[in-house]
Design a protein around this motif. Structure first.
Motif, PDB file in Angstrom:
ATOM      1  N   LEU A  65      -4.747   5.256 -13.175  1.00 54.09           N
ATOM      2  CA  LEU A  65      -3.763   4.389 -12.538  1.00 54.09           C
ATOM      3  C   LEU A  65      -2.565   5.202 -12.066  1.00 54.09           C
ATOM      4  O   LEU A  65      -2.048   6.044 -12.815  1.00 54.09           O
ATOM      5  N   PRO A  66      -2.106   4.972 -10.844  1.00 57.32           N
ATOM      6  CA  PRO A  66      -0.886   5.659 -10.393  1.00 57.32           C
ATOM      7  C   PRO A  66       0.328   5.090 -11.105  1.00 57.32           C
ATOM      8  O   PRO A  66       0.308   3.959 -11.600  1.00 57.32           O
ATOM      9  N   LYS A  67       1.378   5.872 -11.149  1.00 52.08           N
ATOM     10  CA  LYS A  67       2.640   5.364 -11.679  1.00 52.08           C
ATOM     11  C   LYS A  67       3.288   4.455 -10.643  1.00 52.08           C
ATOM     12  O   LYS A  67       3.445   4.832  -9.485  1.00 52.08           O
ATOM     13  N   ILE A  68       3.621   3.250 -11.065  1.00 52.25           N
ATOM     14  CA  ILE A  68       4.277   2.293 -10.188  1.00 52.25           C
ATOM     15  C   ILE A  68       5.696   2.094 -10.703  1.00 52.25           C
ATOM     16  O   ILE A  68       5.929   1.295 -11.612  1.00 52.25           O
ATOM     17  N   PRO A  69       6.671   2.838 -10.186  1.00 47.20           N
ATOM     18  CA  PRO A  69       8.036   2.694 -10.699  1.00 47.20           C
ATOM     19  C   PRO A  69       8.641   1.358 -10.318  1.00 47.20           C
ATOM     20  O   PRO A  69       8.191   0.696  -9.388  1.00 47.20           O
ATOM     21  N   LYS A  70       9.664   0.974 -11.040  1.00 40.43           N
ATOM     22  CA  LYS A  70      10.313  -0.314 -10.778  1.00 40.43           C
ATOM     23  C   LYS A  70      11.023  -0.337  -9.431  1.00 40.43           C
ATOM     24  O   LYS A  70      11.236  -1.404  -8.856  1.00 40.43           O
ATOM     25  N   SER A  71      11.390   0.832  -8.934  1.00 40.83           N
ATOM     26  CA  SER A  71      12.092   0.855  -7.647  1.00 40.83           C
ATOM     27  C   SER A  71      11.830   2.178  -6.944  1.00 40.83           C
ATOM     28  O   SER A  71      11.448   3.169  -7.568  1.00 40.83           O
ATOM     29  N   PRO A 128      -1.239  -7.270 -14.675  1.00 38.52           N
ATOM     30  CA  PRO A 128      -0.333  -7.215 -13.524  1.00 38.52           C
ATOM     31  C   PRO A 128       0.794  -6.212 -13.736  1.00 38.52           C
ATOM     32  O   PRO A 128       1.387  -6.127 -14.819  1.00 38.52           O
ATOM     33  N   LEU A 129       1.101  -5.443 -12.703  1.00 38.90           N
ATOM     34  CA  LEU A 129       2.206  -4.495 -12.718  1.00 38.90           C
ATOM     35  C   LEU A 129       3.222  -4.937 -11.677  1.00 38.90           C
ATOM     36  O   LEU A 129       2.873  -5.117 -10.507  1.00 38.90           O
ATOM     37  N   LEU A 168       0.819  -1.205   0.000  1.00 36.60           N
ATOM     38  CA  LEU A 168       0.000   0.000   0.000  1.00 36.60           C
ATOM     39  C   LEU A 168       0.855   1.257   0.000  1.00 36.60           C
ATOM     40  O   LEU A 168       0.533   2.260  -0.635  1.00 36.60           O
ATOM     41  N   LEU A 169       1.954   1.203   0.733  1.00 39.49           N
ATOM     42  CA  LEU A 169       2.787   2.385   0.954  1.00 39.49           C
ATOM     43  C   LEU A 169       3.712   2.682  -0.226  1.00 39.49           C
ATOM     44  O   LEU A 169       4.081   3.840  -0.462  1.00 39.49           O
ATOM     45  N   TYR A 170       4.097   1.643  -0.953  1.00 40.70           N
ATOM     46  CA  TYR A 170       5.075   1.785  -2.041  1.00 40.70           C
ATOM     47  C   TYR A 170       4.678   2.869  -3.048  1.00 40.70           C
ATOM     48  O   TYR A 170       5.493   3.747  -3.372  1.00 40.70           O
TER      49      TYR A 170
END
Length: 354
Positions: A187-193, A163-164, A122-124
């Motif tokens: 959709l929020p941006k979900i970076p790789k790191s 899936p992301l 959730l926090l990521y």
């Protein structure tokens, strides 16, 4: 001592609203709310800690110590396979009342120290919105497992994009989370790191994972009929032992500045709370954040009333369940405050908001 009326109200609320996904704890909480003798055990705790989860954790710890007791048949964490039935409450009731002195000793001396590592999913996305590398300060950190969120792998299941994946490719711990969109949301941006350059945990009594009794208590704080959560805790504990964060013993309000000072001033400061503000006065905590002598981001994951309501009032639509928010403080003022998502209690679900 805490009043019997208050703990019975909290037990009832837990069974009705908070024990979703745990048939065993829902069953036990509802019966305990109607039983003054069992509920009375919880009055041994200070009022701020006297919640249903503490009573159930103390019972879980004692069942751990007697794994061949008949009650263990109802505890999947101990290999039990029975679902809650007409025998569950009588067995539980006699078990805890026969050990009332030991129950009160645990309840009076041990706060609930939940290390729900699933909440890292959730926090990521919220922490990823702060340009890193960051200095991460978790308040109410217990054993500090959420401070390892940059080392975990994530898989977000979305209807829009499938899936992301995020996090290190060979992470020892993998977390899954459903990511849904509220009407009008993108959709929020979900970076790789995410880049975390320094980590500090602040807690009244930071949990030492190398201490056998402490480790057993942390296991007992995991809900007994959710063994997957127990497995994730064990894996995260192994990861944490390899690179433990720095811990600062202290109060969430009075010692916040002292803990923040342990992080380099050149790093953006991100202060994290997750299911903590039911134990800490939210208004006092917000004032402590504003009083820090440097700019700070606050990633808030608590109920709306306990957390974001203090900086983002008038959002009754956020009531019920958990709310993920991101707040920016600078020069003693709230510069920005946004509710990002509604959440599942243990990290299983995000509903992203517009």
């Amino acid at each position: 001592m805490t009043s019997l009326e208050l703990v019975r109200q909290r037990l009832a609320r837990f069974a009705q609203r908070e024990a979703d996904g745990s048939p065993l704890y829902q069953h036990l909480g509802a019966h305990a709310a109607d039983d003054p003798e069992v509920a009375g055990l919880l009055t041994a705790a200070p009022e701020q800690f006297a919640h249903a989860t503490l009573l159930l954790a103390a019972a879980h710890r004692l069942v751990q110590a007697e794994p061949f007791h008949e009650l263990s048949n109802y505890y999947p964490s101990l290999g039990g396979t029975y679902g809650a039935d007409e025998q569950t409450w009588p067995l539980f009731r006699s078990f805890v009342l026969d050990r009332a002195e030991r129950m009160r000793a645990l309840i009076s001396s041990r706060p609930t120290q939940t290390n729900e590592v699933g909440r890292a999913a959730l926090l990521y996305p919220a922490i990823a919105m702060v340009k890193g590398p960051v200095g991460l300060l978790e308040v109410g950190c217990s054993a500090g497992l959420l401070l390892g969120l940059d080392q975990y792998g994530y898989r977000y299941q979305t209807e829009q994009a499938g899936p992301l994946a995020a996090g290190p490719a060979k992470a020892a711990l993998g977390l899954h989370c459903a990511l849904e969109l509220a009407p009008g949301a993108d959709l929020p941006k979900i970076p790789k790191s995410v880049k975390v350059a320094a980590k500090v945990g602040l807690d009244r009594a930071p949990a030492d994972l190398t201490d056998e009794d402490t480790y057993a208590w942390l296991e007992a704080c995991v809900w007994a009929d959710q063994p997957e959560r127990l497995r994730l805790f064990g894996v995260a504990a192994t990861v944490q032992r390899k690179s433990p964060p720095e811990f600062v013993p202290g109060d969430a309000v009075a010692d916040l500045g002292k803990a923040a000072a342990r992080l380099p001033t050149e790093l953006p400061l991100v202060v994290l709370t997750s299911s903590v503000l039911s134990y800490v006065p939210g208004g006092d905590f917000v004032r402590a954040l504003a009083a820090l002598d440097r700019p700070a981001w606050w990633v808030s994951h608590d109920s709306y009333a306990e957390g974001l309501a203090h900086v983002l009032p008038g959002r009754d639509d956020l009531s019920g369940g958990g709310t993920l928010g991101l707040v920016r403080f600078e020069d003693g003022e709230v510069v920005s405050a946004k509710a990002l998502a509604k959440t599942g209690l243990h990290g299983q679900r995000l509903v992203w908001l517009p």
